[in-house]
Design a protein around this motif. Structure first.
Motif, mmCIF file in Angstrom:
data_model
loop_
_atom_site.group_PDB
_atom_site.id
_atom_site.type_symbol
_atom_site.label_atom_id
_atom_site.label_comp_id
_atom_site.label_asym_id
_atom_site.label_seq_id
_atom_site.Cartn_x
_atom_site.Cartn_y
_atom_site.Cartn_z
ATOM 1 N N ALA A 6 -37.770 -26.916 119.454
ATOM 2 C CA ALA A 6 -39.020 -26.156 119.402
ATOM 3 C C ALA A 6 -38.778 -24.774 118.816
ATOM 4 O O ALA A 6 -37.892 -24.037 119.260
ATOM 5 N N LEU A 7 -39.568 -24.419 117.823
ATOM 6 C CA LEU A 7 -39.494 -23.118 117.156
ATOM 7 C C LEU A 7 -40.713 -22.292 117.543
ATOM 8 O O LEU A 7 -41.847 -22.763 117.453
ATOM 9 N N HIS A 8 -40.479 -21.056 117.988
ATOM 10 C CA HIS A 8 -41.567 -20.124 118.316
ATOM 11 C C HIS A 8 -41.550 -19.014 117.270
ATOM 12 O O HIS A 8 -40.591 -18.248 117.178
ATOM 13 N N THR A 9 -42.630 -18.934 116.492
ATOM 14 C CA THR A 9 -42.674 -17.991 115.370
ATOM 15 C C THR A 9 -43.421 -16.704 115.696
ATOM 16 O O THR A 9 -43.724 -15.918 114.796
ATOM 17 N N THR A 10 -43.707 -16.502 116.975
ATOM 18 C CA THR A 10 -44.305 -15.248 117.439
ATOM 19 C C THR A 10 -45.606 -14.988 116.692
ATOM 20 O O THR A 10 -46.532 -15.760 116.786
ATOM 21 N N GLU A 11 -45.678 -13.897 115.927
ATOM 22 C CA GLU A 11 -46.874 -13.645 115.122
ATOM 23 C C GLU A 11 -46.520 -13.524 113.645
ATOM 24 O O GLU A 11 -47.299 -13.058 112.828
ATOM 25 N N VAL A 12 -45.319 -13.993 113.328
ATOM 26 C CA VAL A 12 -44.858 -13.972 111.940
ATOM 27 C C VAL A 12 -45.465 -15.136 111.169
ATOM 28 O O VAL A 12 -45.810 -15.012 109.990
ATOM 29 N N VAL A 13 -45.599 -16.281 111.825
ATOM 30 C CA VAL A 13 -46.256 -17.455 111.230
ATOM 31 C C VAL A 13 -47.334 -17.913 112.194
ATOM 32 O O VAL A 13 -47.042 -18.354 113.308
ATOM 33 N N THR A 14 -48.572 -17.800 111.780
ATOM 34 C CA THR A 14 -49.710 -18.270 112.566
ATOM 35 C C THR A 14 -50.598 -19.096 111.642
ATOM 36 O O THR A 14 -50.239 -19.353 110.492
ATOM 37 N N HIS A 15 -51.760 -19.491 112.124
ATOM 38 C CA HIS A 15 -52.647 -20.309 111.292
ATOM 39 C C HIS A 15 -53.681 -19.455 110.566
ATOM 40 O O HIS A 15 -54.873 -19.777 110.531
ATOM 41 N N ASN A 16 -53.215 -18.365 110.008
ATOM 42 C CA ASN A 16 -54.018 -17.592 109.056
ATOM 43 C C ASN A 16 -53.113 -16.623 108.318
ATOM 44 O O ASN A 16 -51.978 -16.373 108.722
ATOM 45 N N LEU A 17 -53.602 -16.106 107.213
ATOM 46 C CA LEU A 17 -52.941 -14.985 106.559
ATOM 47 C C LEU A 17 -53.175 -13.764 107.439
ATOM 48 O O LEU A 17 -54.310 -13.458 107.814
ATOM 49 N N HIS A 18 -52.116 -13.067 107.765
ATOM 50 C CA HIS A 18 -52.213 -11.951 108.700
ATOM 51 C C HIS A 18 -52.502 -10.645 107.942
ATOM 52 O O HIS A 18 -52.604 -10.615 106.714
ATOM 53 N N VAL A 42 -43.516 -26.400 115.932
ATOM 54 C CA VAL A 42 -43.563 -24.951 115.771
ATOM 55 C C VAL A 42 -44.814 -24.451 116.476
ATOM 56 O O VAL A 42 -45.901 -25.008 116.330
ATOM 57 N N MET A 43 -44.638 -23.413 117.295
ATOM 58 C CA MET A 43 -45.752 -22.809 118.029
ATOM 59 C C MET A 43 -45.645 -21.298 117.848
ATOM 60 O O MET A 43 -44.606 -20.784 117.428
ATOM 61 N N ALA A 44 -46.723 -20.600 118.188
ATOM 62 C CA ALA A 44 -46.740 -19.164 117.953
ATOM 63 C C ALA A 44 -47.472 -18.453 119.077
ATOM 64 O O ALA A 44 -47.901 -19.065 120.058
ATOM 65 N N SER A 45 -47.623 -17.150 118.915
ATOM 66 C CA SER A 45 -48.310 -16.329 119.912
ATOM 67 C C SER A 45 -49.816 -16.350 119.741
ATOM 68 O O SER A 45 -50.541 -15.702 120.513
ATOM 69 N N HIS A 46 -50.296 -17.038 118.722
ATOM 70 C CA HIS A 46 -51.721 -17.264 118.486
ATOM 71 C C HIS A 46 -51.879 -18.685 117.949
ATOM 72 O O HIS A 46 -50.952 -19.289 117.434
ATOM 73 N N HIS A 47 -53.076 -19.213 118.079
ATOM 74 C CA HIS A 47 -53.431 -20.519 117.512
ATOM 75 C C HIS A 47 -52.704 -21.672 118.186
ATOM 76 O O HIS A 47 -52.259 -21.552 119.328
ATOM 77 N N TRP A 48 -52.591 -22.783 117.502
ATOM 78 C CA TRP A 48 -52.135 -24.046 118.064
ATOM 79 C C TRP A 48 -50.824 -24.467 117.395
ATOM 80 O O TRP A 48 -50.494 -24.019 116.299
ATOM 81 N N PRO A 49 -50.073 -25.380 118.028
ATOM 82 C CA PRO A 49 -48.805 -25.819 117.439
ATOM 83 C C PRO A 49 -48.999 -26.777 116.266
ATOM 84 O O PRO A 49 -50.083 -27.317 116.031
ATOM 85 N N THR A 50 -47.893 -26.979 115.564
ATOM 86 C CA THR A 50 -47.808 -27.996 114.513
ATOM 87 C C THR A 50 -46.608 -28.875 114.837
ATOM 88 O O THR A 50 -45.515 -28.367 115.130
#
Length: 653
Positions: free
Chosen positions: A296-308, A342-350
């Protein structure tokens, strides 16, 4: 002291509330165009959003101990419709519906869970060898407590009671640590040896961000997050990065350990975590991490489901899109082909190794595109306001929704990148020192042949669907004649349509909040986030005095000269404040030999002042503040720090 978080203070305007416009023909055409060119019916994100859902808080309602509402998703039931109304960009509508799904989700069976839809951010819970490891306990303590209760009632009831062994703060933004007091107490941390783990530099960044410029940032955040708008198809629908901000209490706990710049591995409750430093991307202090045992990879807020955001609309320091892309690529090289989720601090996993790799590669390419296209054009003479109009969407943005501008946009991210390299000026001497808006606006009105002609030109632009030009024209008229009701109404109409068309939740909110302010129907809501004592106490004393200096009225105090020595017995700190020539300069850790006055005050008492629980005059009267030396000089100096009005105007002079 300024309250550090967003206060929902809109400020009433002396105009009767007017209704919003319906979507115009030009707006309906724009919505149809984007709907036709994007695969809005792609079911993969919806499947991932719903995957593993096992429970939810009824109605999505969270109340504080005082009975006040902290979170309520019931007003957003309009999002149940799969068909976007004409007043919402259909791509943003899709994102809002995905963000609206709330509950407890099992990410890796029996190993990892997420609580989503109860704040703008996401809380992740990982099963260790003997207990739980919590990642990012949301913005507010009330939301975190409610989420934890849902988890305990649902998962612990089956798995058996296990204590929290560690809390990981992935980065230094408050929506990822502010709720920590809702799941553990400082006493528990000390008694049970709970590890609080954060990236290097966390303490300084987490407690200092927004303190110095917090007034303006907080005011602009009201517009950016749509806090002064009612929920609805013509109002606030989403923030892009998540539904909205919760409105509870923000707390803080000092990390017990940090991960250094080189990253590396830590064993946490029997699980190995591999860390990669990401400071200087989305936050000054940040990391991403991988758990090999769970793939499991946690990408924090570096990779989310939008352009930041490379530069958030509320204001912040400009971020580094180049480093951002390189950190994502480093994660891809290190864990690509290994991670199954992959999951993050926002949105849903992939889920799925191929899908994980594609998400990382596409996100990497999006930030690199922002950076390189900006410099490609800037090095050929394009200026700040020409870049975006000369740049087509990145090819990846037409096929991967995770790269679309639901929060940041290609437009303002390129401008931010230009600013990072070249500053605020476009190089044209005519723009080096232009007249301020209130001075230039009457001249534009006169040049147009009077207010009526400028108003007519603005209305003509609106009828033609040329809303950017209409806003530029009508903004001049409003700044020249802020009481001109027709001008305000026409400008609000232009903002309505631009808001309806915006794919970015932040852009939509800002436009529509501007329109509401012009019409006088912005929500005036005095509730909002408030810091707990734990948060305020963690603000470095040096930062407190630097922030105090920003409130010094130099125009009225330019003749005042003196040295005011502050002694804080309980924290064993000293600050010498030098005042001369309209400048106030705090010297932290310095004790002056011959001060004008010496002020003895506990740091805990300063915290009371910051929390609004005490006032300086009453403290002086009670003896909680001791003053030796020139008492009148101190009082004169203290009076030169008036509080800023948080209701200052944004869209009118």
């Amino acid at each position: 002291m300024h309250r550090l978080t967003v206060m929902l203070l809109a400020g009433a305007l002396p105009f009767a509330a007017a209704a919003q416009d319906a979507a115009s023909e030009a707006t309906r055409a724009a919505q149809a165009e984007i709907a036709a060119r994007l695969p809005l019916n792609d079911p993969r994100d919806e499947a991932n959003v719903m995957r593993g859902k096992i429970a939810e808080i009824p109605g999505g309602v969270i109340l504080g101990k005082d009975g006040k509402t902290v979170w309520d998703r019931r007003p957003y039931e309009f999002l149940n419709s799969s068909n976007a109304p004409d007043t919402v960009n259909p791509s943003l509508w899709r994102q809002a519906r995905l963000n609206a799904v709330h509950g407890l989700f099992e990410v890796v069976p029996g190993k990892i869970w997420q609580l989503r839809g109860y704040d703008i951010s996401v809380m992740t819970i990982i099963r260790g060898k003997s207990g739980w490891i919590v990642i990012d306990p949301l913005l507010s303590e009330e939301a975190a407590a409610a989420g934890w209760k849902l988890f305990a009632d649902t998962v612990e009831a089956k798995a058996g009671t296990r204590s929290i062994k560690a809390v990981i703060f992935s980065h230094s933004h408050s929506d990822h640590f502010g709720g920590v007091g809702g799941i553990v107490t400082p006493e528990q941390v000390k008694k049970d040896g709970i590890r609080i783990i954060a990236p290097h530099g966390f303490s300084e960044e987490a407690t200092s961000e927004n303190v110095l410029a917090g007034g303006a940032m907080g005011r602009r955040a009201l517009y950016m997050f749509g806090s002064i708008l009612p929920p609805g198809p013509a109002g606030q629908v989403d923030a892009g990065l998540g539904p909205k901000l919760s409105s509870g209490t923000i707390g803080y706990m000092e990390p017990t350990e940090t991960v250094g710049e080189k990253g590396g591995a830590l064993t946490i409750d029997g699980l190995v975590f591999e860390f990669l430093d990401a400071g200087g991307t989305e936050a000054p202090s940040e990391f991403v991490f991988y758990i090999p045992a769970y793939k499991a990879l946690h990408t924090t807020e570096v990779v989310t489901h939008n352009l930041h955001n490379v530069l958030t609309l509320r204001g912040a320091q400009v971020r580094d899109a180049l480093r951002w892309s390189k950190v994502i690529d480093a994660a891809l090289l290190q864990w690509g082909g290994k991670a199954d989720v992959v999951m993050a601090s926002h949105h849903w996993p992939t889920w799925g190794a191929r899908e994980v790799d594609a998400l990382l590669a596409n996100q990497r390419d999006a930030y690199r595109y922002v950076h390189d296209r900006t410099l490609f054009l800037a090095n050929r003479g394009a200026t700040l306001h020409e870049l975006a109009d000369r740049t087509a969407e990145a090819p990846v943005q037409g096929k991967d929704f995770s790269t679309r501008g639901y929060y940041g946009t290609l437009n303002h991210d390129m401008k931010a990148t230009y600013q990072r390299y070249f500053g605020w000026w476009d190089g044209n001497p005519a723009n080096f020192n232009p007249l301020p808006p209130e001075a230039s606006a009457p001249k534009y009105v006169a040049l147009a042949g009077g207010a009526d002609k400028l108003l007519a030109a603005g209305r003509t632009a609106i009828e033609a669907g040329d809303y950017r030009w209409a806003a530029e024209l009508l903004n001049k008229l409003v700044f020249a004649q802020p009481d001109n009701k027709e001008a305000r109404s026409a400008l609000a109409s232009a903002y309505d349509q631009m808001g309806y068309q915006a794919e970015s939740g932040a852009w939509r909110n800002y436009y529509l909040a501007g329109a509401a302010s012009l019409r006088g129907n912005a929500i005036d809501n005095l509730s909002g986030n408030g810091q707990s004592r734990s948060f305020v106490s963690a603000i470095p004393t040096a930062v407190f005095f630097d922030a105090l200096a920003t409130r010094f009225d130099a125009a009225k105090g330019n003749a005042l000269n003196g040295i005011f020595q502050f002694v804080l017995p309980d924290s064993k700190e000293a600050v010498s404040v030098v005042v001369r020539g309209g400048v106030e300069f705090p010297r932290y850790g310095v004790t002056d030999a011959a001060p004008t006055a010496t002020i003895t005050i506990d740091r805990a008492t300063l915290d009371d002042v910051m929390l609004g629980q005490a006032q300086f005059p009453a403290l002086m009267q009670s003896g909680a503040i001791g003053i030796d030396g020139d008492r009148m000089a101190f009082l004169s100096w203290f009076a030169l720090h008036p509080p800023a009005d948080p209701r200052f105007n944004i869209v009118v002079p």
